[in-house]
Design a protein around this motif. Structure first.
Motif, short mmCIF file in Angstrom:
data_model
loop_
_atom_site.label_atom_id
_atom_site.label_comp_id
_atom_site.label_asym_id
_atom_site.label_seq_id
_atom_site.Cartn_x
_atom_site.Cartn_y
_atom_site.Cartn_z
N LEU A 81 0.84 -1.21 0.00
CA LEU A 81 0.00 0.00 0.00
C LEU A 81 0.88 1.25 0.00
CD1 LEU A 81 -3.05 0.65 0.08
CD2 LEU A 81 -2.86 0.87 2.55
N GLY A 82 1.97 1.20 0.78
CA GLY A 82 2.89 2.33 0.83
C GLY A 82 3.49 2.61 -0.54
N SER A 93 -6.29 4.34 -1.83
CA SER A 93 -6.87 4.14 -0.49
C SER A 93 -7.45 5.45 0.00
CB SER A 93 -5.79 3.65 0.48
OG SER A 93 -6.19 3.87 1.81
N ARG A 94 -8.42 5.36 0.93
CA ARG A 94 -9.02 6.59 1.47
C ARG A 94 -8.01 7.38 2.30
NH1 ARG A 94 -8.94 5.98 6.52
NH2 ARG A 94 -8.91 3.86 7.36
N VAL A 95 -6.87 6.76 2.65
CA VAL A 95 -5.90 7.50 3.47
C VAL A 95 -5.03 8.43 2.63
CG1 VAL A 95 -5.79 5.84 5.37
CG2 VAL A 95 -4.22 5.58 3.45
N PHE A 96 -5.08 8.27 1.30
CA PHE A 96 -4.30 9.16 0.42
C PHE A 96 -5.23 10.20 -0.23
CE2 PHE A 96 -1.72 5.15 0.16
CZ PHE A 96 -0.64 5.62 0.88
N PHE A 97 -4.63 11.34 -0.59
CA PHE A 97 -5.41 12.43 -1.19
C PHE A 97 -4.74 12.91 -2.47
CE2 PHE A 97 -6.16 12.24 3.30
CZ PHE A 97 -7.53 12.44 3.43
N LEU A 142 2.88 5.88 -3.06
CA LEU A 142 3.98 6.75 -3.50
C LEU A 142 4.00 6.93 -5.01
CD1 LEU A 142 7.31 6.01 -1.55
CD2 LEU A 142 6.05 8.14 -1.68
N VAL A 143 3.73 5.83 -5.76
CA VAL A 143 3.92 5.89 -7.21
C VAL A 143 2.64 6.23 -8.00
CG1 VAL A 143 5.87 4.26 -7.13
CG2 VAL A 143 3.56 3.40 -7.58
N ALA A 144 1.48 6.14 -7.34
CA ALA A 144 0.23 6.31 -8.09
C ALA A 144 0.06 7.73 -8.63
CB ALA A 144 -0.95 5.96 -7.20
N ASP A 145 -0.49 7.84 -9.84
CA ASP A 145 -0.80 9.16 -10.40
C ASP A 145 -1.98 9.78 -9.67
OD1 ASP A 145 1.21 9.09 -12.24
OD2 ASP A 145 -0.01 8.06 -13.76
N ALA A 146 -2.92 8.90 -9.26
CA ALA A 146 -4.11 9.37 -8.54
C ALA A 146 -4.18 8.63 -7.20
CB ALA A 146 -5.36 9.11 -9.37
N ALA A 178 2.99 7.06 3.23
CA ALA A 178 3.49 5.93 2.43
C ALA A 178 4.82 5.43 2.99
CB ALA A 178 3.65 6.36 0.97
N LEU A 179 5.72 6.36 3.32
CA LEU A 179 7.01 5.95 3.89
C LEU A 179 6.81 5.27 5.23
CD1 LEU A 179 9.39 8.93 3.06
CD2 LEU A 179 9.52 6.59 2.19
#
Ligand code: HEM
Length: 219
Positions: free
Chosen positions: A27-28, A41-45, A32-36, A56-57
């Motif tokens: 998940l981390g 996950s709901r924890v990323f914006f 880190l690498v996702a464009d969106a 992520a780290l």
């Protein structure tokens, strides 16, 4: 026979965390690498580069710490390969120093899904993790074995704490279908879980450690 008990328990613990270690690390990396990142996950914006990177780290370092801490405590490693134990001890300290502050940065920028109560207890958890890692290293350098053992015990509990948190949820949902829990993490079960994944385990360890110290003093 009795001497093998800590080894078996630590190996079982490490083995059981494996699924969570893989989940957290992947998940981390995805975050880190996702464009969106918001779709991962709901924890990323989408618009929170620093918070996303910090979380992520923390997931990646935390994953290695979760499985590394019980393995580091294996008696055979401590006794037969002390140089490896020493070097990996510094690596684990480094991982704790990334995991805790990574979580702090995220809390400061985004807060947690469960609001201030969850943020408070997660921040205390992060502080305790960093403190335990620093104290474990300090007492190792100081060659104070009883204190090194005591802090290492607390560190292992805290290192596997995030896995314990998920296990509590898994067991509770399996038994009650999520009684007292909701997706906003504001149910009574959720509000207790924010500290129940590490505080009771630390208290039980304290009883064991005090008994151990008393027995040593008598000897
Ligand atoms: C010890 C190893 C740790 C691992 C393996 C770990 C792993 C994770 C994972 C996988 C998530 C995403 C949760 C999900 O799937 O929804 C997460 C969320 C989070 N973690 Fe950790 N974590 C660890 C320690 C910590 C510590 C010490 C802190 C506190 C500083 C912390 C703070 C957070 C926060 C604030 C979130 C977001 C909570 C939310 O709003 O849902 N974590 N962690």
């Amino acid at each position: 026979m009795r001497a093998a008990v800590p080894t078996v328990l630590l190996l079982l613990l490490a083995l059981n965390t494996a699924w969570f270690v893989v989940y957290s690390a992947s998940l981390g990396v995805q975050g880190l690498v996702a464009d969106a990142p918001g779709t991962v996950s709901r924890v990323f914006f989408e618009d929170a580069l620093v918070a996303n990177a910090a979380l992520a780290l923390h997931m990646f370092a935390g994953a290695l710490l979760t499985i590394g801490a019980p393995l580091q405590a294996l008696p055979i490693l401590r006794r037969r390969w002390p140089a490896v134990h020493r070097r990996s001890g510094y690596v684990l300290f480094g991982l704790a120093i990334v995991t805790g502050p990574g979580g702090f940065v995220y809390i400061l920028i985004k807060g947690t899904v469960g609001g201030w109560w969850m943020s408070l207890w997660f921040a205390i958890y992060g502080g305790a993790l960093i403190w335990a890692a620093a104290a474990t290293i300090y007492h190792a350098i100081d060659k104070n074995r009883p204190q090194h053992f005591a802090w290492a015990t607390r560190l292992v509990i805290l290192a596997v704490g995030s896995w314990i948190y998920r296990m509590h949820y898994g067991i509770w949902y399996g038994l009650t279908d999520g009684l007292g829990s909701n997706s906003a993490f504001t149910g009574p079960f959720d509000q207790i879980q924010v500290f129940a994944f590490y505080v009771p385990y630390l208290l039980v360890a304290e009883v064991f450690l005090r008994r151990r110290l008393r027995r040593r003093a008598l000897r």
